[in-house]
Enzyme design. Structure first.
Site, PDB file in Angstrom:
ATOM      1  N   MET B   1       3.261  12.671   3.050  1.00 23.73           N
ATOM      2  CA  MET B   1       1.655  12.335   3.259  1.00 23.73           C
ATOM      3  C   MET B   1       1.345  12.256   5.094  1.00 23.73           C
ATOM      4  O   MET B   1       2.468  11.596   4.993  1.00 23.73           O
ATOM      5  CB  MET B   1       1.472  10.753   2.255  1.00 23.73           C
ATOM      6  CG  MET B   1       1.816  10.973   0.944  1.00 23.73           C
ATOM      7  SD  MET B   1       0.493  12.234   0.102  1.00 23.73           S
ATOM      8  CE  MET B   1      -0.320  10.462  -0.024  1.00 23.73           C
ATOM      9  N   CYS B   2       0.153  12.117   4.739  1.00 22.82           N
ATOM     10  CA  CYS B   2      -0.380  11.465   6.211  1.00 22.82           C
ATOM     11  C   CYS B   2      -0.711  10.273   6.069  1.00 22.82           C
ATOM     12  O   CYS B   2      -1.432   9.215   5.148  1.00 22.82           O
ATOM     13  CB  CYS B   2      -1.062  12.859   6.509  1.00 22.82           C
ATOM     14  SG  CYS B   2      -0.720  13.744   6.141  1.00 22.82           S
ATOM     15  N   GLN B   3      -1.439   9.468   7.340  1.00 31.57           N
ATOM     16  CA  GLN B   3      -2.270   8.658   6.778  1.00 31.57           C
ATOM     17  C   GLN B   3      -3.754   8.640   8.161  1.00 31.57           C
ATOM     18  O   GLN B   3      -3.138   9.108   9.055  1.00 31.57           O
ATOM     19  CB  GLN B   3      -1.555   7.043   7.889  1.00 31.57           C
ATOM     20  CG  GLN B   3       0.442   7.410   7.228  1.00 31.57           C
ATOM     21  CD  GLN B   3       0.624   5.754   6.958  1.00 31.57           C
ATOM     22  OE1 GLN B   3      -0.420   4.772   7.901  1.00 31.57           O
ATOM     23  NE2 GLN B   3       1.521   4.826   6.643  1.00 31.57           N
ATOM     24  N   ASN B 108      -5.604  13.065   3.378  1.00 28.30           N
ATOM     25  CA  ASN B 108      -4.754  12.528   2.827  1.00 28.30           C
ATOM     26  C   ASN B 108      -3.946  13.200   1.515  1.00 28.30           C
ATOM     27  O   ASN B 108      -4.474  12.690   1.269  1.00 28.30           O
ATOM     28  CB  ASN B 108      -4.174  10.803   3.586  1.00 28.30           C
ATOM     29  CG  ASN B 108      -3.143  10.486   2.560  1.00 28.30           C
ATOM     30  OD1 ASN B 108      -2.224  11.202   1.568  1.00 28.30           O
ATOM     31  ND2 ASN B 108      -2.133   9.508   2.606  1.00 28.30           N
TER      32      ASN B 108
END
Lengths: 256, 256
Positions: B1-3, B108
């Protein structure tokens, strides 16, 4: 009038040396202090830096001079505003997407009464003649070729037609790239040099700085630099003819 | 997962403090090291910085932490690749033009089997689910409203419909801005804080750094920060509900 700089290479190359001289024209050795910008292709992606400060006063220009971003196609621009106020949205180069590729564009000159009907998907965000010309170019390419890009000969012929239509309205020195080729059109002033083996030492015209390219290259490297006026004092620069469109691929101007 | 990180304000504000903590998640306090990016609106223009290096190792991230670019709307992203290789063209945020405005987008999450027909003027350059979602959003907005942007209530309703369509394919936390408003959609995880008078001291969760906002603001300033997980340890962050779309204008979430 603004100043243009572009680079087209056969291997990813940094533009630190040429940009260092060029950036001095943004407020020190010349009067172009109404913003500047540079775009680097990196694969299909683009790094795009624009600033409405003079290039010599810009922290981002300072970063570019110190951070060797390697690229096959680079377009840079220093602005002296003729149309459109000094604002970020009016800084070149402009970037748009067509056919799943980014296109980068910068213009030097001044177009009179150039108000094409822009009823397609490319609308200007700012208020310069230059961004209108870029939107017109992309709209026309999309109208002519539809959803798929044509082969290079057809693309080159179409771009030549279109820049000549635009150039009827005034001075239109311009650089355009889709990351695979660099298109350079001269209305009044543009020149280029191809740096290749055997490499030699080059000395900047705008700053007391030299670089010996033989120390930082391999024999296979080839780099074309296209610019408004020569950047170095000891290389042979070739002038474009007025009305000429050249296409550079892998560091070389392509035959017709 | 990204931020994800976004800022929406009523006066141009720099994001140095919040970005400093956020950038630490790009390889130091968290494992998001597959590139990062940030886009700042400045008037109608956009400054767009992307890098496929980890944010903690990036000279450009270092510049952003030191150069107080003031903006009303900022979107930043730190990437942990789920779809698409680590490459510049896959770094968020993405920027495209619609209705003569730039639109900035970051995502995200992870979308499964999301392959909409993209037959309009917005085509992906890279190969992420995220860029496909952005192209789909813009294509749908253009199809629904034609050549002119609608008023905010209609725009908000359309964006809500579209993000719900996309979110059926997986996790879709996203930030979107056209420079006038910030749209934030939560699938799983998003929170926000509004900093306003009386300002207090805030301490970063990811670095030993505090700032007393009362020293650097005026009583009229209002700043909304929206982020994946809280950036500070001593402010009250409000969590989004899953499926919620919030619209921020002038530093405030707008009532329905």
């Amino acid at each position: 009038m603004c100043q243009l700089l572009a680079m087209n290479c056969n291997v990813p190359t940094d533009i630190v040396f040429s940009f260092t001289g060029f950036a001095h024209r943004g407020g020190r050795t010349d009067t172009h202090h109404d913003g500047w910008g540079i775009a680097f292709f990196e694969g299909a992606g683009v790094r795009h830096f624009v600033d409405h400060q003079a290039a010599i006063a810009s922290p981002i220009a300072e970063l570019i001079k110190q951070y060797p971003i390697k690229s096959l196609n680079v377009i840079a621009h220093i602005r002296k505003a003729t149309q459109g106020q000094v604002a970020l949205e009016n800084c070149h180069p402009f970037v748009r997407e067509l056919w799943g590729r980014y296109w980068v564009f910068a213009h030097n000159g001044d177009l009179k009464d150039f108000n094409p009907t822009l009823d397609g998907p490319f609308r200007p965000v700012g208020n310069t003649d230059s961004e209108r010309a870029f939107c017109f170019l992309l709209q026309q390419l999309r109208e002519r070729f539809g959803d798929q890009p044509p082969a290079m000969p057809a693309l080159r012929a179409a771009i030549r037609d279109l820049v000549h239509v635009i150039a009827r309205h005034g001075t239109f020195n311009m650089m355009l790239s889709d990351g695979t080729a660099l298109f350079a059109h001269c209305s009044t002033k543009l020149c280029y040099v191809v740096r290749k083996h055997p490499f030699d030492k080059a000395s900047l015209a705008d700053e007391d700085l030299s670089v010996d390219f033989s120390q930082v290259t391999t024999p296979d490297d080839r780099v074309a630099i296209i610019v408004t006026t020569p950047l170095t004092t000891n290389e042979t620069w070739t002038e474009f003819a007025p009305g000429e469109l050249k296409v550079f691929v892998d560091g070389l101007p392509q035959p017709e």
